[in-house]
Design a protein around this motif. Sequence first.
Motif, mmCIF file in Angstrom:
data_model
loop_
_atom_site.group_PDB
_atom_site.id
_atom_site.type_symbol
_atom_site.label_atom_id
_atom_site.label_comp_id
_atom_site.label_asym_id
_atom_site.label_seq_id
_atom_site.Cartn_x
_atom_site.Cartn_y
_atom_site.Cartn_z
ATOM 1 N N GLY A 52 0.813 -1.206 0.000
ATOM 2 C CA GLY A 52 0.000 0.000 0.000
ATOM 3 C C GLY A 52 0.847 1.257 0.000
ATOM 4 O O GLY A 52 0.345 2.353 0.235
ATOM 5 N N LYS A 55 -0.054 4.130 -2.835
ATOM 6 C CA LYS A 55 -1.134 5.077 -2.543
ATOM 7 C C LYS A 55 -0.799 6.014 -1.394
ATOM 8 O O LYS A 55 -1.380 7.088 -1.267
ATOM 9 C CB LYS A 55 -2.414 4.310 -2.220
ATOM 10 C CG LYS A 55 -3.094 3.793 -3.472
ATOM 11 C CD LYS A 55 -4.472 3.260 -3.177
ATOM 12 C CE LYS A 55 -5.187 2.920 -4.485
ATOM 13 N NZ LYS A 55 -6.323 2.025 -4.253
ATOM 14 N N THR A 82 0.048 3.253 5.683
ATOM 15 C CA THR A 82 -0.623 2.703 4.510
ATOM 16 C C THR A 82 -1.800 1.848 4.978
ATOM 17 O O THR A 82 -1.947 1.599 6.180
ATOM 18 C CB THR A 82 0.320 1.811 3.665
ATOM 19 O OG1 THR A 82 0.388 0.507 4.253
ATOM 20 C CG2 THR A 82 1.721 2.386 3.572
ATOM 21 N N SER A 130 -2.113 -1.597 -7.101
ATOM 22 C CA SER A 130 -2.693 -1.038 -5.893
ATOM 23 C C SER A 130 -4.179 -1.365 -5.749
ATOM 24 O O SER A 130 -4.732 -1.242 -4.660
ATOM 25 C CB SER A 130 -2.501 0.480 -5.886
ATOM 26 O OG SER A 130 -1.128 0.782 -6.023
ATOM 27 N N GLU A 131 -4.808 -1.787 -6.854
ATOM 28 C CA GLU A 131 -6.250 -2.022 -6.798
ATOM 29 C C GLU A 131 -6.634 -3.203 -5.914
ATOM 30 O O GLU A 131 -7.678 -3.200 -5.290
ATOM 31 C CB GLU A 131 -6.812 -2.242 -8.206
ATOM 32 C CG GLU A 131 -6.667 -1.037 -9.115
ATOM 33 C CD GLU A 131 -7.040 0.269 -8.420
ATOM 34 O OE1 GLU A 131 -8.137 0.339 -7.840
ATOM 35 O OE2 GLU A 131 -6.212 1.204 -8.428
#
Length: 400
Positions: A52, A55, A82, A130-131
């Motif tokens: 993470g 992001k 994160t 990242s999805e």
Amino acid sequence: MNILEYQAKELLAERGVPVPRGALPLSSYEASSVAAELGAPVVVKAQIHAGGRGKAGGVKLAASPAEAAALYDEFLGKNLVTVQTGPSGARVRRIYIEEALKIEREFYLGFVIDRKEGRVAVLVAKAGGSEVEGNASAASLLRAIVDPALGPTAHALRDLSRALGLEGSARKSFFDLVGRLYTTFIELDCSLLEVNPLALLSDGSLAIADCKMAFDDSALPRHPELLKLRDIDELPSEEYEASKHGLSYVRLEGGSIGCMVNGAGLAMATLDAISGRGGSSANFLDLGGGADADAARRAFRIILDDSRVDTALVNILGGIVSCDEVAAGIEAAIAESQASMVAAGRKMRIVARLAGNHADEGRSRLMKIALGPGFSLKFASNMEEAASFAVAASEKSERL
Ligand code: GDP
Ligand code: MN
């Protein structure tokens, strides 16, 4: 045991798996020369034991060596929060710099142990990166169970690559990659090997853009070379202290009862007995099979040093372990910690259940300890009673 991304990539490179070129600079000056050597643009990646990062701003592109150096300074020492670190975040102590990839599409590729099947499972998802980090909905994952006698079969590889829509040379390199990663997973006794994203580049090749690797702790004695990768900064210091002396320590959240036991089964039973009576444990320390007085001293020190603990439950079923040795260890640990605990105004109730080998001697030794202010001692004749006493004594317990 978890390792960092750059360590995982080094292990893969040693085993002939192609990974992006990269280096671990130790200063911002080095960061700029690494970036110059790799050829800007580069990606600057904070190394923490959690995903993470993208992001959360822990993975950034640098267009020039100067930018890479600036990002190095920005990242170093930063507390990165994160989706996977929890609210307290993780401090960035190392920064990896890699050639930037021209990523066309991002896939997920993971190897885990499927406990129900008792085999390795290969997982892929078309929507990687990242999805999938926070919400890996099982539906979007295709799973292939690997027969250990065969390894990933051509059939399974075809299904997996079809699910990702890979063709031509990308498909061939996918077959090769999965084979090599599977071999690595087995040979290193991994518990997890995750490539997310597995990147399809604009030239049609596949690249390991990110990699996470974890090892089965029980298999680590087989891999002394991996033990050197252990990140002592990331472990709570008590866990490291315990592991150095062959003790196994597990920190638990929210509780105030510290448990010293011998044997993993007894540890679980003790925790259950405590929670069954409305109490909660702060930790448990398993002395293991053949602990002597010095091991017991270290173990009890770890429990006393945990400021959350107000009650220590000692549950020893003496077999090879002598209860008298354990008592001698407790005595020594109290002697060492007493002054600072009294100074800090801490109270410590000790509930002891000693049974088996030299139990009488152990109890009489404990009885003779001159307990200073703030310490109290109570004996229990069995585990249930010990748990009840501990829960009653601990201030944080709900008391059923
Ligand atoms: P994580 O968020 O902690 O899993 O860190 P990753 O290493 O997976 O990076 C997060 C995202 O940054 C990836 O999903 C990519 O989209 C992007 N990324 C990582 N490395 C590169 C790279 O070399 N080039 C480009 N363009 N993007 C990258
Ligand atoms: Mn990732």
